[in-house]
Design an enzyme around this catalytic site. Structure first.
Site, PDB file in Angstrom:
ATOM      1  N   ASP A   1      -7.963  -3.348  14.604  1.00 23.76           N
ATOM      2  CA  ASP A   1      -9.335  -3.617  14.169  1.00 23.76           C
ATOM      3  C   ASP A   1      -9.402  -4.735  13.138  1.00 23.76           C
ATOM      4  OD1 ASP A   1      -8.167  -2.337  12.041  1.00 23.76           O
ATOM      5  OD2 ASP A   1      -9.593  -0.659  11.961  1.00 23.76           O
TER       6      ASP A   1
ATOM      7  N   ASP B   1       0.823  -1.203   0.000  1.00 23.88           N
ATOM      8  CA  ASP B   1       0.000   0.000   0.000  1.00 23.88           C
ATOM      9  C   ASP B   1       0.859   1.255   0.000  1.00 23.88           C
ATOM     10  OD1 ASP B   1       0.949  -0.269   2.632  1.00 23.88           O
ATOM     11  OD2 ASP B   1      -0.957  -1.036   3.358  1.00 23.88           O
TER      12      ASP B   1
ATOM     13  N   GLU C   1      -9.689  -1.680   5.517  1.00 24.22           N
ATOM     14  CA  GLU C   1     -10.344  -1.427   6.793  1.00 24.22           C
ATOM     15  C   GLU C   1     -11.567  -2.326   6.952  1.00 24.22           C
ATOM     16  OE1 GLU C   1      -8.842   0.422   8.770  1.00 24.22           O
ATOM     17  OE2 GLU C   1      -7.853   2.087   7.742  1.00 24.22           O
TER      18      GLU C   1
ATOM     19  N   HIS D   1      -7.570  -4.951  10.320  1.00 24.55           N
ATOM     20  CA  HIS D   1      -7.265  -4.602   8.926  1.00 24.55           C
ATOM     21  C   HIS D   1      -5.913  -5.153   8.509  1.00 24.55           C
ATOM     22  CE1 HIS D   1      -5.085  -0.947  10.557  1.00 24.55           C
ATOM     23  NE2 HIS D   1      -4.269  -1.268   9.562  1.00 24.55           N
TER      24      HIS D   1
END
Length: 270
Positions: free
Chosen positions: A145, A68, A152, A147
């Site tokens: 979380d 990314d 996400e 991800h």
């Protein structure tokens, strides 16, 4: 079901990853590595670099694709993932910079508003990975979380490389790289999708510390859900999750994972 390896610390995890990738490069000198940023992979890269040096492994043919990149940061920005990958992977391993790619390379600070150019970068990156023959080993971290990459919670589990809006929690977590100033953290990114990541032949996810325990519990022993993107690894034919005791603290079947790992034949590797 991924293989779960519970280790004492990041250094031990790094040794496992380093040995795996070093053996791959020996067998396949033009191996394609999937690269990630963040703190979790650092010990793994350091271990691999040491093995490469100690065993004089030729890495001149190795290729790499990062997960990314932030949108809006120039490649020269120290916290761009282009700069980070070169600082933490390319230089220590002695890789050819021309053979290591980051999703935002063609953007180089292009603003989000330049929609035509930004939107085309994702599909072009997926085509480049396919043209290289696909990724052999993809290293992954995991967010608190769940991800992976910048996928996400709520991301499609079939997604390709595309533009995403960063969750506020991710920006808070990453502010430590920007002088603890969330206002400096970009709001958007370009990331390999879960569908792209799942095409890699081997996935290796690393997680350390109590802060990752809930995410690891959901990833390994929860249901497969877009709201925990890492849970997609349950569906991969060759996934390895390496965690320390704290990150593994909420797993209900720790004893089984330890037994399975310590009793596997050596020829299986990871």
């Amino acid at each position: 079901m991924p293989e779960i390896i519970i280790v004492k610390n990041e250094a031990e995890a790094g040794e496992i990853y380093g040995r795996c990738v070093a053996d791959l490069i020996k067998a396949k000198p033009d191996a394609v590595l999937g690269l990630a940023t963040g703190s979790s992979p650092l010990a793994a890269y350091q271990a691999l670099a040491k093995i490469v040096k100690d065993e004089a492994i030729d890495v001149s043919g190795v290729r790499g694709f990062a997960l990314d990149e932030y949108i809006g940061l120039p490649l020269t920005h120290p916290e761009s993932y282009h700069a980070t990958i070169h600082r933490t992977v390319v230089e220590p391993l002695g890789l050819d910079p021309a053979k290591v790619h980051v999703p935002g390379d063609v953007l180089n600070g292009t603003p989000l508003e330049d929609g035509d150019k930004v939107a085309l970068a994702g599909p072009a990156y997926d085509r480049a990975i396919e043209a290289a023959g696909g990724i052999d080993v993809q290293i992954l971290g995991i967010g608190t979380d769940g991800h992976v990459g910048f996928n996400e919670p709520g991301s499609s589990l079939a997604s390709g490389t595309r533009v995403k809006t960063l969750a506020e929690q991710t920006r808070i977590d990453n502010a430590r790289f920007f002088d603890n100033d969330i206002n400096q953290v970009p709001t958007h990114c370009i990331t390999q999708g879960i569908g792209t990541i799942m095409k890699a032949r081997h996935l290796v996810l690393l997680a350390f510390g109590a802060g990752k325990a809930e995410a690891i519990e959901e990833t390994v022993e929860g249901g497969v859900s877009a709201f925990c993107p890492a849970s997609a690894l349950q569906m991969h034919p060759h996934a390895t999750i390496i965690v320390d005791e704290e990150a593994a603290s909420r797993l209900r079947h720790k004893d089984y994972y330890r037994y399975a790992y310590t009793h596997k034949p050596a020829w299986q590797g990871i």
